[in-house]
Design an enzyme around this catalytic site. Structure first.
Site, mmCIF file in Angstrom:
data_model
loop_
_atom_site.group_PDB
_atom_site.id
_atom_site.type_symbol
_atom_site.label_atom_id
_atom_site.label_comp_id
_atom_site.label_asym_id
_atom_site.label_seq_id
_atom_site.Cartn_x
_atom_site.Cartn_y
_atom_site.Cartn_z
ATOM 1 C CB SER A 123 -0.851 -0.032 1.273
ATOM 2 O OG SER A 123 -1.464 1.206 1.503
ATOM 3 C CE1 TYR B 227 -3.555 -2.557 5.825
ATOM 4 C CE2 TYR B 227 -3.201 -0.238 5.268
ATOM 5 C CZ TYR B 227 -3.458 -1.553 4.877
ATOM 6 O OH TYR B 227 -3.598 -1.851 3.543
ATOM 7 C CE LYS C 38 -1.293 -4.260 3.452
ATOM 8 N NZ LYS C 38 -1.692 -5.596 2.972
#
Ligand code: NAD
Ligand code: WQD
Length: 345
Positions: free
Chosen positions: A131, A155, A159
């Site tokens: 992302s 979050y 990643k």
């Protein structure tokens, strides 16, 4: 190109979800047989029923979890897959701040379990959903793929950690072939209006929120901040049609099937649009008015972020083809025909 007879089978983790279901349809269209593994924590099996109808081919779903090594071993022994598109993961930024362990356990722990089972089975070709969140507040725009990584929430850190694990794996064994795809802001839906984004509860992201206002599920949009240093004071992002993303996965898959090693690309259009531009484009596409109110900034938000997508053009021969109007027209077709998402069926 149809490869159905001889084509390598692809395991798609998280393939019942928003981006995964569009990628499965694109894979089937390109002739790759698939098997999906999804625990349905954020998806409906109806998405794959519709994908199979649209493709005229099976889109089999195994309901299960990437953290379940026993299930993975059985599945890999049975299915003889050649490559994996790995979408499975939790993705809500705010929730990740409140429940960081759930995110590390599901996203990072789930990925290490998956990779361990893949290595055991000798499946070493993987395309991973990363992302633009890995860049945090980017030091420059458009954001080059070698920009510094500075995620600002759990979050985003999952990643980055997974990207690092994948890099270590590729360095440890030259037989691995890994594509890391950093998506910018995926929006829109398949033009059939049959599959699309179906968030549970109140949408966190702009486009589904705007769609739900247009269809009458929500009264008005709260625009988070009107005083950013952007053209109209609202936040600017690189919205990318989910069909373009799906095509990017098929291009990445073709590359990992042919070349060993790891590579990372940005998947974005290279263009930024403000929140108010999205509102106007969606009003034009839907013929509905979108009442909005400018409120305080959302904590953790940044002024602007859009991609330098040249690495994807160079390595994959891929670039985004669909514009903001298509994104809004297709999102509206999906939303207006499925006002309650898949639960309306
Ligand atoms: P989504 O929630 O619709 O899809 C994720 C799917 O994974 C869901 O179907 C969910 O049920 C499944 N899943 C979650 N944990 C699982 C587990 N432990 N085992 C098996 N299945 C599990 O989200 P999406 O928007 O389609 O995102 C797909 C991927 O792309 C995610 O990894 C996400 O982090 C990443 N991504 C999304 C965006 C975005 O804005 N949508 C942007 C960049 C990256
Ligand atoms: C876009 C713009 C908001 C909702 C998030 C994740 C990121 C990635 C994509 C997964 C911003 C504004 C939004 C609303 C608003 N996901 N907005 N009112 O924040 O760029 O990225 O999704 O990897 O990690 O952080 O996307 O759609 O939430 O916001 O004004 O109700 O819309 O402030 O400017 P974001 P978004």
């Amino acid at each position: 190109m149809d490869r159905s007879d001889s084509a390598p089978k692809v395991l798609v983790t998280g393939g019942a979800g928003y981006i995964g279901s569009h990628a499965v349809l694109e894979l089937l269209g390109a002739g790759y047989p698939v098997v999906v593994l999804d625990n349905l924590s954020n998806a409906s099996p109806e998405s794959l029923v519709r994908v199979a109808q649209l493709a005229g081919k099976p889109a089999p779903l195994v309901v299960g979890d990437i953290r379940d090594a026993t299930l993975l071993r059985e599945l890999l022994a049975r299915e003889k897959v050649s490559a994996v598109l790995h979408f499975a993961g939790l993705k809500a930024v705010g929730e990740s701040v409140e429940q960081p362990l759930a995110y590390y356990e599901n996203n990072v722990g789930g990925t290490t379990t998956l990779l361990t089972c893949l290595a055991e089975a000798g499946v070493r070709r993987l395309v991973f959903s990363s992302s633009a969140t890995v860049y945090g507040d980017p030091s420059e725009v458009p954001v080059p793929v070698d920009a510094p990584l500075a995620p600002s929430n759990p979050y985003g850190r999952t990643k980055v950690m997974i990207e690092e694990i994948l890099g270590d794996l590729a360095r440890s064994d030259p037989r691995w072939s890994i594509a890391i795809l950093r998506y910018f802001n995926p929006v829109g839906a398949h033009p059939s209006g049959r599959i699309g984004e179906d968030p549970r509860g109140i949408p966190n992201n702009l486009m589904p929120y705007v769609s739900q206002v247009a269809v009458g599920r929500r009264a008005e949009l709260a625009v988070f901040g009107g005083d950013y240093a952007t053209t109209d004071g609202t936040g600017v992002r690189d919205y990318i049609h989910v069909l373009d993303l799906a095509r990017g996965h098929v291009a990445a898959l073709a590359r990992v099937l042919e070349h060993a090693g790891a590579f990372t690309v940005n998947l974005g259009t290279g263009r930024g649009h403000s929140v108010l531009e999205i509102v106007r484009a969606f009003e034009a596409a839907s013929g509905r008015s979108i009442p909005y109110r400018i409120v305080d900034r959302r904590p953790g938000d940044i002024a602007q972020c859009y991609a330098d997508p040249r690495s994807a053009a160079d390595l994959l021969g891929w670039e985004a083809a669909l514009d903001l109007e298509s994104m809004c027209v297709d999102a509206w077709r999906w939303q207006s025909r499925n006002p309650q998402g898949y639960s309306g069926t």
